[in-house]
Motif scaffolding. Structure first.
Motif, PDB file in Angstrom:
ATOM      1  N   PRO A 142       0.831  -1.220   0.034  1.00  0.00           N
ATOM      2  CA  PRO A 142       0.189  -0.100  -0.059  1.00  0.00           C
ATOM      3  C   PRO A 142       1.076   1.298  -0.016  1.00  0.00           C
ATOM      4  O   PRO A 142       2.081   1.303   0.461  1.00  0.00           O
ATOM      5  CB  PRO A 142      -0.796  -0.258   1.314  1.00  0.00           C
ATOM      6  N   GLN A 143       0.239   2.242  -0.522  1.00  0.00           N
ATOM      7  CA  GLN A 143       1.271   3.648  -0.857  1.00  0.00           C
ATOM      8  C   GLN A 143       1.874   4.040   0.403  1.00  0.00           C
ATOM      9  O   GLN A 143       3.081   4.359   0.632  1.00  0.00           O
ATOM     10  CB  GLN A 143       0.282   4.549  -1.196  1.00  0.00           C
ATOM     11  N   GLU A 144       1.002   3.833   1.659  1.00  0.00           N
ATOM     12  CA  GLU A 144       1.728   4.662   2.659  1.00  0.00           C
ATOM     13  C   GLU A 144       2.753   3.738   3.505  1.00  0.00           C
ATOM     14  O   GLU A 144       3.436   4.065   4.315  1.00  0.00           O
ATOM     15  CB  GLU A 144       0.663   4.847   3.803  1.00  0.00           C
ATOM     16  N   ALA A 145       3.068   2.748   2.989  1.00  0.00           N
ATOM     17  CA  ALA A 145       3.880   1.576   3.419  1.00  0.00           C
ATOM     18  C   ALA A 145       5.139   1.282   2.349  1.00  0.00           C
ATOM     19  O   ALA A 145       6.164   0.645   2.948  1.00  0.00           O
ATOM     20  CB  ALA A 145       3.476   0.334   3.833  1.00  0.00           C
ATOM     21  N   VAL A 172       2.653   1.974 -10.034  1.00  0.00           N
ATOM     22  CA  VAL A 172       1.543   1.813  -9.215  1.00  0.00           C
ATOM     23  C   VAL A 172       0.242   1.305 -10.052  1.00  0.00           C
ATOM     24  O   VAL A 172       0.152   1.291 -11.253  1.00  0.00           O
ATOM     25  CB  VAL A 172       1.109   3.507  -9.203  1.00  0.00           C
ATOM     26  N   GLY A 173      -0.327   0.563  -9.318  1.00  0.00           N
ATOM     27  CA  GLY A 173      -1.862  -0.176  -9.685  1.00  0.00           C
ATOM     28  C   GLY A 173      -2.797  -0.251  -8.576  1.00  0.00           C
ATOM     29  O   GLY A 173      -2.580   0.171  -7.492  1.00  0.00           O
ATOM     30  N   THR A 174      -3.757  -1.106  -8.847  1.00  0.00           N
ATOM     31  CA  THR A 174      -4.660  -1.519  -8.007  1.00  0.00           C
ATOM     32  C   THR A 174      -4.902  -2.723  -7.818  1.00  0.00           C
ATOM     33  O   THR A 174      -4.855  -3.805  -8.633  1.00  0.00           O
ATOM     34  CB  THR A 174      -6.235  -1.160  -8.820  1.00  0.00           C
ATOM     35  N   GLY A 175      -4.687  -2.968  -6.162  1.00  0.00           N
ATOM     36  CA  GLY A 175      -4.769  -4.483  -5.793  1.00  0.00           C
ATOM     37  C   GLY A 175      -6.116  -4.562  -5.335  1.00  0.00           C
ATOM     38  O   GLY A 175      -7.092  -3.857  -4.835  1.00  0.00           O
ATOM     39  N   GLN A 176      -6.624  -5.994  -5.291  1.00  0.00           N
ATOM     40  CA  GLN A 176      -7.939  -6.353  -5.269  1.00  0.00           C
ATOM     41  C   GLN A 176      -7.910  -7.690  -4.180  1.00  0.00           C
ATOM     42  O   GLN A 176      -7.026  -8.438  -4.534  1.00  0.00           O
ATOM     43  CB  GLN A 176      -8.741  -6.579  -6.245  1.00  0.00           C
ATOM     44  N   VAL A 196      -7.709  -1.129  -3.687  1.00  0.00           N
ATOM     45  CA  VAL A 196      -6.664  -0.228  -3.103  1.00  0.00           C
ATOM     46  C   VAL A 196      -5.404   0.177  -3.995  1.00  0.00           C
ATOM     47  O   VAL A 196      -4.978  -0.865  -4.744  1.00  0.00           O
ATOM     48  CB  VAL A 196      -6.307  -0.681  -1.478  1.00  0.00           C
ATOM     49  N   SER A 197      -5.069   1.453  -4.046  1.00  0.00           N
ATOM     50  CA  SER A 197      -4.071   1.621  -4.743  1.00  0.00           C
ATOM     51  C   SER A 197      -2.650   1.040  -4.045  1.00  0.00           C
ATOM     52  O   SER A 197      -2.224   1.371  -2.919  1.00  0.00           O
ATOM     53  CB  SER A 197      -4.086   3.242  -4.923  1.00  0.00           C
ATOM     54  N   GLU A 198      -2.026   0.192  -4.842  1.00  0.00           N
ATOM     55  CA  GLU A 198      -0.687  -0.145  -4.108  1.00  0.00           C
ATOM     56  C   GLU A 198       0.368  -0.164  -5.495  1.00  0.00           C
ATOM     57  O   GLU A 198       0.218   0.272  -6.316  1.00  0.00           O
ATOM     58  CB  GLU A 198      -0.844  -1.638  -4.146  1.00  0.00           C
ATOM     59  N   VAL A 199       1.578  -0.096  -4.541  1.00  0.00           N
ATOM     60  CA  VAL A 199       2.895  -0.184  -5.436  1.00  0.00           C
ATOM     61  C   VAL A 199       3.416  -1.285  -5.747  1.00  0.00           C
ATOM     62  O   VAL A 199       3.756  -2.075  -4.550  1.00  0.00           O
ATOM     63  CB  VAL A 199       3.858   0.909  -4.871  1.00  0.00           C
TER      64      VAL A 199
END
Length: 371
Positions: A142-145, A172-176, A196-199
């Motif tokens: 996740p973006q914040e981590a 960057v992409g979208t995780g499900q 959620v937006s993930e890297v």
């Protein structure tokens, strides 16, 4: 005080068993590691005098380079030196662990310590024995981590590409995902699909550091279940193996070089093969018995090979190949005693392993004397 198994885990992270030559006698040879250990002694050999020293110093665990048991024992009694060693260790609850050729091969082990003592620069492996496979590691964060996971990967050794470190690719992409019953999701709700937006972080690891990198990654990652992939790559990292070959800062005569080897290893005497006034610049070193690698050193372009236990006819072979040889004896591998203690002290400090004393054996196990 720490558990014996924990101590050996730290040692094997430095000198893995997988580096040992086939059939080598390594690992726990006497006693148990399932106990508290307060004092560890590092030695080259396990002779009776070394065991007596360990008893006197209250040692719980001996880590040795040369295994006290090389072949199967038909009996254990006080009629043989090996039997007495085993009996004394068991009676005084001293465990004995041996790291032989794996300690020769590993980075920072016997051969690196010998090369460092001689003062070699730009060293590489003389005789490769272990291919260090490379893997691509992909993890979704996740973006914040991202920063904490990225830093943890680098600190654990991921992303080393030649002379470049901390190599990673971020996209960057979208995780499900849908948290099922019994989970405690970092993001989202149980029973509901979450996007959620993930890297996507891509980096490289090797066979040697793969486990520690994954362990560090999971510890830094906020998710309960970390999504990651490991994929074997075609390329390999720099190989590991027996011996080292490198350069002196300045060329010296063979006679001067032999004197230097004698002095740095503190031996009374040594043998050398070759013309005393020939210039030495490129040096191969192989701890222990290096007779099998005389031609390896010659074909690698070495001017001289530093090794022990040189055979008479192998000396003739070296002369025919134009290779000088300096033989300071097998016992110079004792350089590993302080080297292993220094390595373990560093690892214990990093992992906050305290109240374990590391001791260098002072018993003289060199069987040779000189007139």
């Amino acid at each position: 005080m720490a558990n014996g198994q924990l101590i050996i885990e730290q040692f094997e992270a430095f000198s893995p068993k997988k580096f040992a030559m086939p059939g080598d006698s390594i690992g726990l040879q006497i006693g148990t590691l399932n106990k508290d250990v307060k004092r560890v002694m590092v030695t080259l050999d396990v002779l009776e005098s070394v065991v007596d020293e360990a008893i006197e110093k209250g040692i719980d665990l001996i880590i040795a380079h040369h295994p006290p048991i090389f072949s199967k024992l038909a009996q254990v009694n006080d009629q043989s030196a090996t039997g007495r060693i085993v009996m004394k260790c068991i009676e005084h609850k001293i465990a004995v662990y041996a790291a032989h050729t794996n300690l020769d091969v590993t980075q920072g082990g016997v051969n690196d310590l010998m090369a460092e003592a001689i003062g070699l620069t730009d060293t590489t492996v003389l005789a490769p024995t272990f291919e260090n496979a490379v893997y691509k590691l992909v993890v979704f964060v996740p973006q914040e981590a991202v920063q904490q996971v990225s830093e943890a990967l680098t600190k654990a050794g991921a992303g080393q590409n030649g002379a470049y470190s901390a190599c990673q690719f971020h996209s960057v992409g979208t995780g499900q995902f849908k948290p099922e019953t019994g989970t405690v999701p970092y993001i989202g709700n149980v029973g509901q699909v979450e996007r959620v937006s993930e890297v996507r972080i891509e980096t490289i690891v090797t066979e040697l550091n793969q486990k520690q990198v994954i362990r560090a990654m999971k510890k830094a990652h906020p998710y309960e279940e970390v999504a990651y992939d490991i994929m074997r790559q075609e390329q390999t990292a720099e190989p590991l193996g027996l011996g080292r070959i490198g350069y002196l800062e300045q060329p010296v005569s063979l006679h001067q070089f032999a004197e230097h080897v004698r002095d740095v290893f503190g031996v009374e005497n040594l043998r050398f093969v070759g013309e005393a006034d020939r210039l030495i610049k490129k040096v191969a070193v192989l701890g222990g018995d290096g007779n099998k690698h005389v031609s390896t050193a010659a074909f690698a372009g070495a001017d001289v090979l530093v090794t022990g236990d040189l055979y008479f006819h192998v000396a003739h072979d070296a002369m025919a190949l134009g290779l000088a040889v300096v033989d300071p004896g097998h016992h110079v591998e004792s350089v590993m005693k302080q080297g292993v203690v220094n390595e373990l002290k560093k690892r214990f400090e990093e992992r906050k392993i305290r109240d374990v004393e590391l001791v260098v054996s002072t018993a003289n196990t060199n069987p040779f004397k000189f007139l």
